[in-house]
Design an enzyme around this catalytic site. Structure first.
Site, PDB file in Angstrom:
ATOM      1  N   ALA A 128       0.837  -1.210   0.000  1.00 46.84           N
ATOM      2  CA  ALA A 128       0.000   0.000   0.000  1.00 46.84           C
ATOM      3  C   ALA A 128       0.869   1.256   0.000  1.00 46.84           C
ATOM      4  CB  ALA A 128      -0.917  -0.008   1.217  1.00 46.84           C
TER       5      ALA A 128
ATOM      6  N   ARG B   2      -3.055   9.278  -9.904  1.00 49.95           N
ATOM      7  CA  ARG B   2      -4.223   9.508 -10.753  1.00 49.95           C
ATOM      8  C   ARG B   2      -5.503   9.803  -9.969  1.00 49.95           C
ATOM      9  NH1 ARG B   2      -5.322   5.047 -14.705  1.00 49.95           N
ATOM     10  NH2 ARG B   2      -3.687   3.755 -13.787  1.00 49.95           N
TER      11      ARG B   2
ATOM     12  N   GLY C  49       9.653  -1.109  -6.892  1.00 50.67           N
ATOM     13  CA  GLY C  49       8.946  -2.228  -7.517  1.00 50.67           C
ATOM     14  C   GLY C  49       8.320  -3.160  -6.503  1.00 50.67           C
TER      15      GLY C  49
HETATM   16  C1  UD1 Z   1       1.718  -5.574 -11.256  1.00 50.31           C
HETATM   17  C2  UD1 Z   1       2.342  -6.888 -11.743  1.00 50.31           C
HETATM   18  C3  UD1 Z   1       1.647  -7.318 -13.039  1.00 50.31           C
HETATM   19  C4  UD1 Z   1       0.148  -7.452 -12.800  1.00 50.31           C
HETATM   20  C5  UD1 Z   1      -0.414  -6.145 -12.230  1.00 50.31           C
HETATM   21  C6  UD1 Z   1      -1.841  -6.321 -11.809  1.00 50.31           C
HETATM   22  C7  UD1 Z   1       4.673  -6.829 -11.014  1.00 50.31           C
HETATM   23  C8  UD1 Z   1       6.062  -6.607 -11.428  1.00 50.31           C
HETATM   24  N1  UD1 Z   1       3.750  -6.696 -11.967  1.00 50.31           N
HETATM   25  O1  UD1 Z   1       2.032  -4.616 -12.256  1.00 50.31           O
HETATM   26  O2  UD1 Z   1       2.160  -8.566 -13.475  1.00 50.31           O
HETATM   27  O3  UD1 Z   1      -0.516  -7.792 -13.991  1.00 50.31           O
HETATM   28  O4  UD1 Z   1       0.327  -5.733 -11.052  1.00 50.31           O
HETATM   29  O5  UD1 Z   1      -2.385  -5.084 -11.433  1.00 50.31           O
HETATM   30  O6  UD1 Z   1       4.418  -7.161  -9.879  1.00 50.31           O
HETATM   31  N2  UD1 Z   1       3.667  -1.162  -4.973  1.00 50.31           N
HETATM   32  C9  UD1 Z   1       4.352  -0.821  -3.837  1.00 50.31           C
HETATM   33  N3  UD1 Z   1       5.678  -0.531  -3.938  1.00 50.31           N
HETATM   34  C10 UD1 Z   1       6.355  -0.567  -5.133  1.00 50.31           C
HETATM   35  C11 UD1 Z   1       5.641  -0.912  -6.287  1.00 50.31           C
HETATM   36  C12 UD1 Z   1       4.293  -1.223  -6.163  1.00 50.31           C
HETATM   37  O7  UD1 Z   1       3.768  -0.778  -2.752  1.00 50.31           O
HETATM   38  O8  UD1 Z   1       7.561  -0.281  -5.128  1.00 50.31           O
HETATM   39  C13 UD1 Z   1       2.239  -1.467  -4.866  1.00 50.31           C
HETATM   40  C14 UD1 Z   1       1.424  -0.399  -5.563  1.00 50.31           C
HETATM   41  O9  UD1 Z   1       0.965   0.558  -4.635  1.00 50.31           O
HETATM   42  C15 UD1 Z   1       0.272  -1.162  -6.161  1.00 50.31           C
HETATM   43  C16 UD1 Z   1       0.816  -2.572  -6.359  1.00 50.31           C
HETATM   44  O10 UD1 Z   1       1.987  -2.667  -5.570  1.00 50.31           O
HETATM   45  O11 UD1 Z   1      -0.806  -1.244  -5.295  1.00 50.31           O
HETATM   46  C17 UD1 Z   1       1.076  -2.921  -7.809  1.00 50.31           C
HETATM   47  O12 UD1 Z   1       2.113  -2.062  -8.308  1.00 50.31           O
HETATM   48  P1  UD1 Z   1       2.110  -1.492  -9.770  1.00 50.31           P
HETATM   49  O13 UD1 Z   1       3.300  -0.637  -9.954  1.00 50.31           O
HETATM   50  O14 UD1 Z   1       0.778  -0.888 -10.060  1.00 50.31           O
HETATM   51  O15 UD1 Z   1       2.294  -2.817 -10.626  1.00 50.31           O
HETATM   52  P2  UD1 Z   1       1.860  -3.032 -12.097  1.00 50.31           P
HETATM   53  O16 UD1 Z   1       2.825  -2.399 -12.998  1.00 50.31           O
HETATM   54  O17 UD1 Z   1       0.423  -2.690 -12.242  1.00 50.31           O
END
Ligand code: UD1
Ligand code: CA
Length: 456
Positions: free
Chosen positions: A12, A18, A79
Site C-alpha cells: 500500500a 491519478r 517495484g
Molecule cells: C503488477 C504486476 C503485473 C500485474 C499487475 C496487476 C509486477 C512486477 N507486476 O504490475 O504482473 O498484472 O500488477 O495489477 O508485480 N507497490 C508498492 N511498492 C512498489 C511498487 C508497487 O507498494 O515499489 C504497490 C502499488 O501501490 C500497487 C501494487 O503494488 O498497489 C502494484 O504495483 P504497480 O506498480 O501498479 O504494478 P503493475 O505495474 O500494475
C-alpha cells in the site's frame, strides 16, 4: 482446512497520483470504510495470523487506519519485489503461507484466498508448489503481466511483464492479478535474488516464479474472477468498486430478511446491521454505525448514520437520523424530522418538521409539528428532557437546558425557557384579541386611500 499458519503482506505504498488527492490511495473510503480496511476485514474473517502493511513515507493516517496491524515504510518505490522484501523484513522468519495482497484491490474474497491457500497443499504425491499466483482472464488484457502455463500439466512456468513480453506471450489471455501465495520457508531467499534488469528497471515480484523453478520448485496458478480483482487507480475505478460493494451489501441485507423495494437506490455502509422483516423504501442512505432491529420500516429518502432504530419503529419519509439518535420500539419519526444525539423512547411520536438534538423524548410522548429543541446558544450545547406521555404543541421552541415533566401539555407556539412540572399545562404565547367587524372598516379605509393616490 489446513492448520498451517498464514501471514499476509499488504502492499500500500502507492501514492495514487491519478486519484489527484491529498489522501493516500488506499485510504479512500468505499461504503464508508477505507478500501484497505475492507481487505483487512477479509483477512480478519479468515483468521490470518499476522499482517504487515507496506506503506509509503509520510502516511500517518494510513498507519492509524490499519492499526493494530504493524506497518513498515518503503522509502523508495523500487517495484513490487522490493516492496515485498521490505514487508518480509518486518515480518521476520515465518513458517507457513505468506500471502501478498494489494491495498488498492479491496474486493478479493475469502473464497478466492482460501482457494490459493488450498493450492499450496501437495496433491497426488506431487510436492506443494512454492508459489501460487492468482490469475484472471480480463475482458481487456491490456498491459497486465501474462501467466505462462504448461499446457501438459498446468504448472505455472513464468510471469512475463507486458513491457518485456514477446508478441506470442502478449497473446496469452491469462493475466497476473499480482496476488500471490508463497511458502514462508522459501520466500525470503527467492525475493532476495530478484534483480531489476528489465524494461522498467524495477524489482518485479513476478520474477520469483522463474527463480523458484530454477531451484527445482513447482509453481501453480489459480484463476479468480475479474470483478474481484479490480484495482483502484482513478476515481472512476473507485466508483466501480463502490457499486460492486454496494451490490454485495444489498444482497446480504436481502438474504438476512430485509426487503429492499428498489435495491439499487439504497446505499449501505460496511457495518450496517439490519434485522429481519425490515422494509427499506427507495432512496435511503445508511452512513457508518447504524443498527436497525426487526420489523422496522425506513420510508423513502431518509439519511441515517450512527443511529439505532429499535423494533417496530417507522422512520421517514425524508427523515434524518444523525449520530447518537436512538429510536425506541414502535416509535415514529416522520417527514423532515432531524434527530441528533437523542433518545426517542418506545412509542413516542415526532412526526413532522422537527429538530430534536441533545434530548430525550419520553415513552409515548407526542411532539407536534415544527417543534425545535434550541440546544445550542452559540457556545454551549444543552439538553432537553421531555417526560413520558408529554404533549408538545406545534411550533414550540424548547430552549435548553430545560425539562418538561411526565404527562405535561405545552400549548402550540410556546417558547419554553423554564422547567415544566409533570401534568401541568403551559402556554407562553401572547393573549388572543378580537375586534368585531374591524376587517371590513380596515378594507374601506384602504380602498379610499388607494383611490386618492391613483387620482393625485
Ligand atoms: C503488477 C504486476 C503485473 C500485474 C499487475 C496487476 C509486477 C512486477 N507486476 O504490475 O504482473 O498484472 O500488477 O495489477 O508485480 N507497490 C508498492 N511498492 C512498489 C511498487 C508497487 O507498494 O515499489 C504497490 C502499488 O501501490 C500497487 C501494487 O503494488 O498497489 C502494484 O504495483 P504497480 O506498480 O501498479 O504494478 P503493475 O505495474 O500494475
Ligand atoms: Ca497497477
Amino acid at each position: 482446512m489446513s492448520k498451517k499458519k498464514t501471514a499476509a503482506i499488504v502492499l500500500a505504498a502507492g501514492l495514487g497520483t491519478r486519484m489527484k488527492s491529498k489522501l493516500p490511495k488506499v485510504m479512500h473510503p468505499v461504503a464508508g470504510h477505507p478500501m484497505v480496511n475492507h481487505l483487512l476485514d477479509t483477512l480478519g474473517r479468515m483468521h490470518v495470523d499476522r499482517v504487515v502493511v507496506v506503506i509509503g513515507p509520510d502516511m500517518p493516517e494510513l498507519e492509524a487506519a490499519v492499526a493494530p496491524h504493524p506497518t513498515v515504510v518503503q522509502h523508495e518505490r523500487l517495484g513490487t519485489g522490493h516492496a515485498v522484501r521490505v514487508g518480509l523484513d518486518a515480518l521476520g522468519p515465518f513458517k507457513g503461507d505468506v500471502l501478498v495482497l494489494y491495498g488498492d484491490t479491496p474486493l478479493i474474497t475469502e473464497r478466492t484466498l482460501n482457494a490459493m491457500l488450498e493450492a499450496r497443499e501437495p496433491v497426488e504425491g506431487r510436492p506443494a508448489p512454492a508459489v501460487v499466483v492468482l490469475g484472471f482472464t480480463p475482458e481487456d488484457p491490456a498491459a497486465y503481466g501474462r501467466l505462462v502455463v504448461d499446457e501438459e500439466d498446468g504448472e505455472l512456468l513464468a510471469i512475463v511483464e507486458f513491457n518485456d513480453a514477446s508478441p506470442e506471450e502478449r497473446a496469452i489471455d491469462l493475466c497476473n492479478s499480482g496476488v500471490m501465495c508463497f511458502d514462508g520457508g522459501l520466500v525470503e531467499q527467492l525475493v532476495a535474488r530478484i534483480g531489476n534488469d528489465n524494461a522498467k528497471g524495477e524489482y518485479y515480484l513476478t520474477d520469483a516464479v522463474h527463480l523458484a523453478r530454477e531451484d527445482g520448485f513447482a509453481c501453480a496458478a489459480v484463476e479468480g474472477d475479474e470483478e474481484e480483482l479490480i484495482g483502484v487507480n482513478s476515481r472512476a475505478e473507485l466508483a466501480m468498486v463502490e457499486t460492486l460493494i454496494q451490490d454485495r451489501l444489498r444482497e446480504k441485507a436481502m438474504k438476512n430478511g430485509c426487503t429492499l423495494i428498489d435495491p439499487s437506490t439504497v446505499y449501505f455502509s460496511y457495518d450496517t446491521k439490519i434485522g429481519k422483516d425490515v422494509v427499506v423504501e427507495p432512496g435511503v442512505f445508511f452512513g457508518p454505525g447504524v443498527t436497525v432491529k426487526d420489523d422496522v420500516t425506513i420510508k423513502a429518502y431518509s439519511h441515517i448514520e450512527g443511529a439505532v432504530v429499535k423494533s417496530g419503529a417507522v422512520v421517514g419519509p425524508y427523515a434524518r437520523l444523525r449520530p447518537g439518535a436512538d429510536i425506541g420500539k414502535d416509535a415514529r419519526v416522520g417527514n423532515f424530522v432531524e434527530i441528533k444525539n437523542a433518545e426517542v423512547e418506545d412509542g413516542a411520536k415526532v412526526n413532522h418538521l422537527t429538530y430534536i438534538g441533545d434530548a430525550t423524548v419520553g415513552a409515548k410522548a407526542n411532539v407536534g409539528a415544527g417543534t425545535i429543541t434550541c440546544n445550542y446558544d452559540g457556545f454551549l450545547k444543552s439538553r432537553t428532557v421531555i417526560g413520558r406521555g408529554a404533549f408538545i404543541g406545534s411550533n414550540t421552541a424548547l430552549v435548553a437546558p430545560v425539562s418538561i415533566g411526565d404527562g405535561a401539555i405545552v400549548g402550540a407556539g410556546s417558547t419554553i425557557t423554564r422547567d415544566v412540572d409533570e401534568n401541568a399545562i403551559v402556554t407562553t404565547r401572547a393573549e388572543q384579541k378580537q375586534a368585531r367587524g374591524a376587517a371590513e372598516s380596515y378594507r374601506e379605509r384602504k380602498r379610499a386611500e388607494k383611490e386618492k393616490r391613483q387620482k393625485g
